[in-house]
Design an enzyme around this catalytic site. Sequence first.
Site, PDB file in Angstrom:
ATOM      1  N   HIS A  96       0.906  -1.148  -0.109  1.00 40.24           N
ATOM      2  CA  HIS A  96       0.060   0.019   0.100  1.00 40.24           C
ATOM      3  C   HIS A  96       0.904   1.144  -0.083  1.00 40.24           C
ATOM      4  O   HIS A  96       1.921   1.280   0.946  1.00 40.24           O
ATOM      5  CB  HIS A  96      -1.046   0.043   1.204  1.00 40.24           C
ATOM      6  CG  HIS A  96      -1.526   1.286   1.316  1.00 40.24           C
ATOM      7  ND1 HIS A  96      -2.473   1.891   0.390  1.00 40.24           N
ATOM      8  CD2 HIS A  96      -1.753   2.154   2.477  1.00 40.24           C
ATOM      9  CE1 HIS A  96      -2.951   2.911   0.716  1.00 40.24           C
ATOM     10  NE2 HIS A  96      -2.330   3.267   1.989  1.00 40.24           N
ATOM     11  N   HIS A  98       0.897   5.875  -0.968  1.00 36.61           N
ATOM     12  CA  HIS A  98       0.331   7.059  -1.474  1.00 36.61           C
ATOM     13  C   HIS A  98       1.040   7.576  -2.798  1.00 36.61           C
ATOM     14  O   HIS A  98       1.320   8.929  -2.665  1.00 36.61           O
ATOM     15  CB  HIS A  98       0.167   7.947  -0.403  1.00 36.61           C
ATOM     16  CG  HIS A  98      -0.611   7.468   0.794  1.00 36.61           C
ATOM     17  ND1 HIS A  98      -0.495   8.114   1.914  1.00 36.61           N
ATOM     18  CD2 HIS A  98      -1.607   6.493   0.869  1.00 36.61           C
ATOM     19  CE1 HIS A  98      -1.342   7.418   2.889  1.00 36.61           C
ATOM     20  NE2 HIS A  98      -2.109   6.358   2.342  1.00 36.61           N
ATOM     21  N   ASP A 121       1.251  -4.868 -20.793  1.00 39.96           N
ATOM     22  CA  ASP A 121       2.246  -5.872 -20.340  1.00 39.96           C
ATOM     23  C   ASP A 121       2.020  -6.414 -18.764  1.00 39.96           C
ATOM     24  O   ASP A 121       1.855  -7.495 -18.512  1.00 39.96           O
ATOM     25  CB  ASP A 121       3.563  -5.216 -20.373  1.00 39.96           C
ATOM     26  CG  ASP A 121       4.335  -5.398 -21.580  1.00 39.96           C
ATOM     27  OD1 ASP A 121       3.713  -5.925 -22.788  1.00 39.96           O
ATOM     28  OD2 ASP A 121       5.239  -4.686 -22.009  1.00 39.96           O
ATOM     29  N   HIS A 159      -7.388   8.568  -1.700  1.00 38.16           N
ATOM     30  CA  HIS A 159      -6.504   7.804  -0.711  1.00 38.16           C
ATOM     31  C   HIS A 159      -5.065   7.483  -1.197  1.00 38.16           C
ATOM     32  O   HIS A 159      -4.182   8.205  -1.047  1.00 38.16           O
ATOM     33  CB  HIS A 159      -7.018   6.991  -0.063  1.00 38.16           C
ATOM     34  CG  HIS A 159      -6.555   6.029   0.982  1.00 38.16           C
ATOM     35  ND1 HIS A 159      -7.066   5.170   1.785  1.00 38.16           N
ATOM     36  CD2 HIS A 159      -5.252   5.951   1.324  1.00 38.16           C
ATOM     37  CE1 HIS A 159      -6.055   4.876   2.761  1.00 38.16           C
ATOM     38  NE2 HIS A 159      -4.813   5.107   2.350  1.00 38.16           N
ATOM     39  N   TYR A 213       8.525 -13.137 -22.027  1.00 36.21           N
ATOM     40  CA  TYR A 213       9.535 -12.342 -21.847  1.00 36.21           C
ATOM     41  C   TYR A 213      10.345 -12.519 -20.652  1.00 36.21           C
ATOM     42  O   TYR A 213       9.905 -13.411 -19.880  1.00 36.21           O
ATOM     43  CB  TYR A 213       8.560 -10.852 -21.614  1.00 36.21           C
ATOM     44  CG  TYR A 213       9.450  -9.813 -21.054  1.00 36.21           C
ATOM     45  CD1 TYR A 213      10.091  -8.777 -21.954  1.00 36.21           C
ATOM     46  CD2 TYR A 213       9.629  -9.568 -19.533  1.00 36.21           C
ATOM     47  CE1 TYR A 213      10.942  -7.753 -21.611  1.00 36.21           C
ATOM     48  CE2 TYR A 213      10.491  -8.561 -19.109  1.00 36.21           C
ATOM     49  CZ  TYR A 213      10.951  -7.755 -19.772  1.00 36.21           C
ATOM     50  OH  TYR A 213      11.869  -6.539 -20.021  1.00 36.21           O
TER      51      TYR A 213
HETATM   52 ZN   LIG Z   1      -3.085   4.944   3.207  1.00 35.05          ZN
END
Ligand SMILES: [Zn+2]
Length: 218
Positions: A96, A98, A121, A159, A213
């Site tokens: 996660h 930002h 891709d 977010h 690839y």
């Molecule tokens: Zn966050």
Amino acid sequence: MPSLEQLRREVWAANLEIFRAGLVTMHSGNASGIDRKKGRVIIKPSGMDYDKLRPSDLVETDLDGRKLRGRWKPSVDLPHHLYLYRHCPEIGGVIHTHSNYATAFALLGRSIPVYLTAIADEFGAEIPCASYVDNQGDHIGETILKHMGKAPAILLGNHGAFAWGPTPRAALKAAVMLEDVAKTCYLALALGKPKPLAPAEIRKWYERYHTTYGQENE
Ligand SMILES: [Zn+2]
């Protein structure tokens, strides 16, 4: 199957890499990984400097979020990581961030169409944007699951972004590539109106990338 110690090092490396790649600022963001056989999740501790993080600082929990090893509190985003692990058995690593360019699209509630061969891709489909939700309980996990498409990444309204893969290393690649393509798309959108690739072209690029690839199947 890597040992828990190998997983811990891989999750630690993924956390360092999101910092080095400029995807996170100060204490934002987090990377985790799961050992499916043992049912253990390893995640970044809450509010710690990335450049001081040692593998032993990472927190080990079970799939219900009970801490099993580590002296620190786990990331506050642990429930969203756990939700994905509980509902998507193919996911082995979650990140996660930002990161700025991806989050600029998220702020506008805009998904990223397959404008680039690099998106075809890596993601094979548009990167969807889930509607805004608060971070209580399973709200984030539920909205990710509801809006999740083929791409191993999603934008979260107002977010940031989540990316995932079969391993923490694969999740890292998805997170880094997401920010890279978001930046290029941002620049192109500032210059004019890019056209998404046709579905047949998207399939062609995706299949080539995922079959022939590179040097070996990761
Ligand atoms: Zn966050």
